[in-house]
Design a protein around this motif. Structure first.
Motif, PDB file in Angstrom:
ATOM      1  N   SER A   1      18.109  -0.067  16.077  1.00  0.00           N
ATOM      2  CA  SER A   1      16.887  -0.851  15.883  1.00  0.00           C
ATOM      3  C   SER A   1      15.621  -0.010  16.051  1.00  0.00           C
ATOM      4  N   GLN A   2      15.765   1.224  16.502  1.00  0.00           N
ATOM      5  CA  GLN A   2      14.589   2.088  16.698  1.00  0.00           C
ATOM      6  C   GLN A   2      13.782   2.220  15.410  1.00  0.00           C
ATOM      7  N   MET A   3      14.434   2.374  14.298  1.00  0.00           N
ATOM      8  CA  MET A   3      13.737   2.591  13.027  1.00  0.00           C
ATOM      9  C   MET A   3      13.829   1.349  12.146  1.00  0.00           C
ATOM     10  N   GLY A   4      13.608   0.203  12.739  1.00  0.00           N
ATOM     11  CA  GLY A   4      13.660  -1.061  12.010  1.00  0.00           C
ATOM     12  C   GLY A   4      12.489  -1.237  11.057  1.00  0.00           C
ATOM     13  N   ASN A   5      12.355  -2.437  10.525  1.00  0.00           N
ATOM     14  CA  ASN A   5      11.366  -2.714   9.487  1.00  0.00           C
ATOM     15  C   ASN A   5       9.968  -3.048   9.998  1.00  0.00           C
ATOM     16  N   TRP A   6       9.840  -3.536  11.210  1.00  0.00           N
ATOM     17  CA  TRP A   6       8.574  -4.130  11.651  1.00  0.00           C
ATOM     18  C   TRP A   6       7.806  -3.207  12.576  1.00  0.00           C
ATOM     19  N   TRP A   7       6.563  -2.852  12.172  1.00  0.00           N
ATOM     20  CA  TRP A   7       5.725  -1.891  12.865  1.00  0.00           C
ATOM     21  C   TRP A   7       4.314  -2.447  13.011  1.00  0.00           C
ATOM     22  N   ALA A   8       3.465  -1.694  13.717  1.00  0.00           N
ATOM     23  CA  ALA A   8       2.066  -2.072  13.901  1.00  0.00           C
ATOM     24  C   ALA A   8       1.197  -0.816  13.792  1.00  0.00           C
ATOM     25  N   PHE A   9      -0.065  -1.015  13.448  1.00  0.00           N
ATOM     26  CA  PHE A   9      -1.016   0.104  13.395  1.00  0.00           C
ATOM     27  C   PHE A   9      -1.529   0.484  14.780  1.00  0.00           C
ATOM     28  N   TYR A  10      -1.323  -0.409  15.771  1.00  0.00           N
ATOM     29  CA  TYR A  10      -1.874  -0.174  17.097  1.00  0.00           C
ATOM     30  C   TYR A  10      -0.765  -0.196  18.141  1.00  0.00           C
TER      31      TYR A  10
ATOM     32  N   TYR B   1       0.852  -1.189   0.000  1.00  0.00           N
ATOM     33  CA  TYR B   1       0.000   0.000   0.000  1.00  0.00           C
ATOM     34  C   TYR B   1       0.886   1.236   0.000  1.00  0.00           C
ATOM     35  N   GLN B   2       0.331   2.334  -0.536  1.00  0.00           N
ATOM     36  CA  GLN B   2       1.040   3.614  -0.531  1.00  0.00           C
ATOM     37  C   GLN B   2       0.153   4.655   0.139  1.00  0.00           C
ATOM     38  N   ALA B   3       0.744   5.389   1.087  1.00  0.00           N
ATOM     39  CA  ALA B   3       0.001   6.420   1.809  1.00  0.00           C
ATOM     40  C   ALA B   3      -0.333   7.570   0.860  1.00  0.00           C
ATOM     41  N   LYS B   4      -1.576   8.018   0.912  1.00  0.00           N
ATOM     42  CA  LYS B   4      -2.038   9.112   0.050  1.00  0.00           C
ATOM     43  C   LYS B   4      -1.478  10.451   0.534  1.00  0.00           C
ATOM     44  N   ALA B   5      -1.583  11.456  -0.316  1.00  0.00           N
ATOM     45  CA  ALA B   5      -1.142  12.812   0.030  1.00  0.00           C
ATOM     46  C   ALA B   5      -1.918  13.311   1.247  1.00  0.00           C
ATOM     47  N   ASN B   6      -1.282  14.154   2.021  1.00  0.00           N
ATOM     48  CA  ASN B   6      -1.875  14.734   3.231  1.00  0.00           C
ATOM     49  C   ASN B   6      -2.311  13.671   4.235  1.00  0.00           C
ATOM     50  N   THR B   7      -1.572  12.583   4.285  1.00  0.00           N
ATOM     51  CA  THR B   7      -1.877  11.490   5.195  1.00  0.00           C
ATOM     52  C   THR B   7      -0.747  11.342   6.193  1.00  0.00           C
ATOM     53  N   GLU B   8      -1.095  11.221   7.438  1.00  0.00           N
ATOM     54  CA  GLU B   8      -0.108  10.944   8.484  1.00  0.00           C
ATOM     55  C   GLU B   8      -0.681   9.882   9.424  1.00  0.00           C
ATOM     56  N   VAL B   9      -0.646   8.643   8.977  1.00  0.00           N
ATOM     57  CA  VAL B   9      -1.187   7.528   9.752  1.00  0.00           C
ATOM     58  C   VAL B   9      -0.199   7.153  10.857  1.00  0.00           C
ATOM     59  N   PRO B  10      -0.674   7.007  12.101  1.00  0.00           N
ATOM     60  CA  PRO B  10       0.239   6.607  13.193  1.00  0.00           C
ATOM     61  C   PRO B  10       0.620   5.130  13.089  1.00  0.00           C
ATOM     62  N   ILE B  11       1.883   4.852  13.395  1.00  0.00           N
ATOM     63  CA  ILE B  11       2.392   3.486  13.467  1.00  0.00           C
ATOM     64  C   ILE B  11       3.270   3.367  14.710  1.00  0.00           C
ATOM     65  N   TYR B  12       3.485   2.124  15.173  1.00  0.00           N
ATOM     66  CA  TYR B  12       4.182   1.883  16.436  1.00  0.00           C
ATOM     67  C   TYR B  12       5.186   0.756  16.272  1.00  0.00           C
ATOM     68  N   ARG B  13       6.293   0.893  17.023  1.00  0.00           N
ATOM     69  CA  ARG B  13       7.334  -0.138  16.994  1.00  0.00           C
ATOM     70  C   ARG B  13       7.934  -0.293  18.385  1.00  0.00           C
ATOM     71  N   ALA B  14       7.884  -1.513  18.927  1.00  0.00           N
ATOM     72  CA  ALA B  14       8.603  -1.833  20.152  1.00  0.00           C
ATOM     73  C   ALA B  14      10.006  -2.263  19.732  1.00  0.00           C
ATOM     74  N   TRP B  15      11.031  -1.770  20.431  1.00  0.00           N
ATOM     75  CA  TRP B  15      12.404  -2.032  19.992  1.00  0.00           C
ATOM     76  C   TRP B  15      13.351  -2.211  21.170  1.00  0.00           C
ATOM     77  N   ASN B  16      14.637  -2.375  20.845  1.00  0.00           N
ATOM     78  CA  ASN B  16      15.686  -2.761  21.775  1.00  0.00           C
ATOM     79  C   ASN B  16      16.592  -1.571  22.090  1.00  0.00           C
TER      80      ASN B  16
ATOM     81  N   TRP C   1      15.756 -11.439  19.801  1.00  0.00           N
ATOM     82  CA  TRP C   1      15.716 -10.324  18.858  1.00  0.00           C
ATOM     83  C   TRP C   1      15.556  -8.982  19.555  1.00  0.00           C
ATOM     84  N   SER C   2      14.831  -8.971  20.690  1.00  0.00           N
ATOM     85  CA  SER C   2      14.604  -7.698  21.357  1.00  0.00           C
ATOM     86  C   SER C   2      13.993  -7.907  22.733  1.00  0.00           C
ATOM     87  N   PRO C   3      14.424  -7.103  23.717  1.00  0.00           N
ATOM     88  CA  PRO C   3      13.757  -7.138  25.015  1.00  0.00           C
ATOM     89  C   PRO C   3      12.462  -6.319  25.009  1.00  0.00           C
TER      90      PRO C   3
END
Length: 189
Positions: A98-107, A77-92, A126-128
């Motif tokens: 690893s803060q800006m790694g590949n795996w995220w969630a919508f919630y 999927y590609q985010a449309k213009a003027n879109t800022e959808v929140p995403i979340y990542r737990a990391w190590n 992989w991560s605490p």
């Protein structure tokens, strides 16, 4: 010594094996691979913010083999213009990159950490999961939305495929903005 062996009888046994199919036994059924669980469709509230696009390379980089983690299935999927959808990542926190790694969630993660690990197939090696970053996707960002592939963490722990949706970003640092970082704290129940 020669006399001792001369008095012992010598037996010679010749045995042979033949491999013959046994027609009396039923054939063992071949176990089919477990299908992927869940859906790659966006949650209804997010549909207006994305377009489905074709990007075979991005999709291929997000998919993993059985017991290797990553995604079992996905859609790009590609985010449309003027879109800022929140995403979340737990990391190590011991690996700042690893803060800006590949795996995220919508919630945002909530509940028990053990359940979060199971839902998202995150091995303890992989991560605490002691930090959380929340960001917003930039307009034009491409993501893969899919469901988790199984992950073998050790001989004692394997996570099965999951229906829980994950978000894959190839280069999160250039596709996100307005990031906020939080630290985990002990909370016992």
């Amino acid at each position: 010594m020669k006399g001792l062996f001369a008095t012992l009888p010598i037996f010679l046994v010749i045995a042979g094996c033949a491999s013959q199919p046994d027609d009396t036994l039923p054939a063992t059924p071949v176990e089919e691979a477990t299908p992927c669980l869940g859906t790659t469709d966006l949650p209804k509230h997010l549909i207006p913010y994305f377009d489905e696009v074709k990007d075979p390379e991005l999709l291929a980089s997000s998919l993993g083999e059985t017991d290797q983690g990553k995604l079992c299935q996905g859609k790009v999927y590609q985010a449309k213009a003027n879109t800022e959808v929140p995403i979340y990542r737990a990391w190590n926190s011991t690996n700042p990159s690893s803060q800006m790694g590949n795996w995220w969630a919508f919630y945002q993660p909530s509940g028990f950490i053990s359940q979060y690990r199971k839902d998202y197939e995150i091995c303890y090696q992989w991560s605490p999961l002691d930090k959380l970053v929340s960001c917003r996707l930039k307009a034009g960002s491409k993501i893969v939305v899919g469901n988790g592939q199984s992950a073998s963490c050790s001989e004692y722990l394997t996570y099965d495929k999951s229906a829980v949706q994950q978000v894959y970003l190839d280069q999160a640092d250039s596709q996100t903005l307005k990031c906020d970082v939080k630290s985990a704290v002990f909370s016992w129940q």
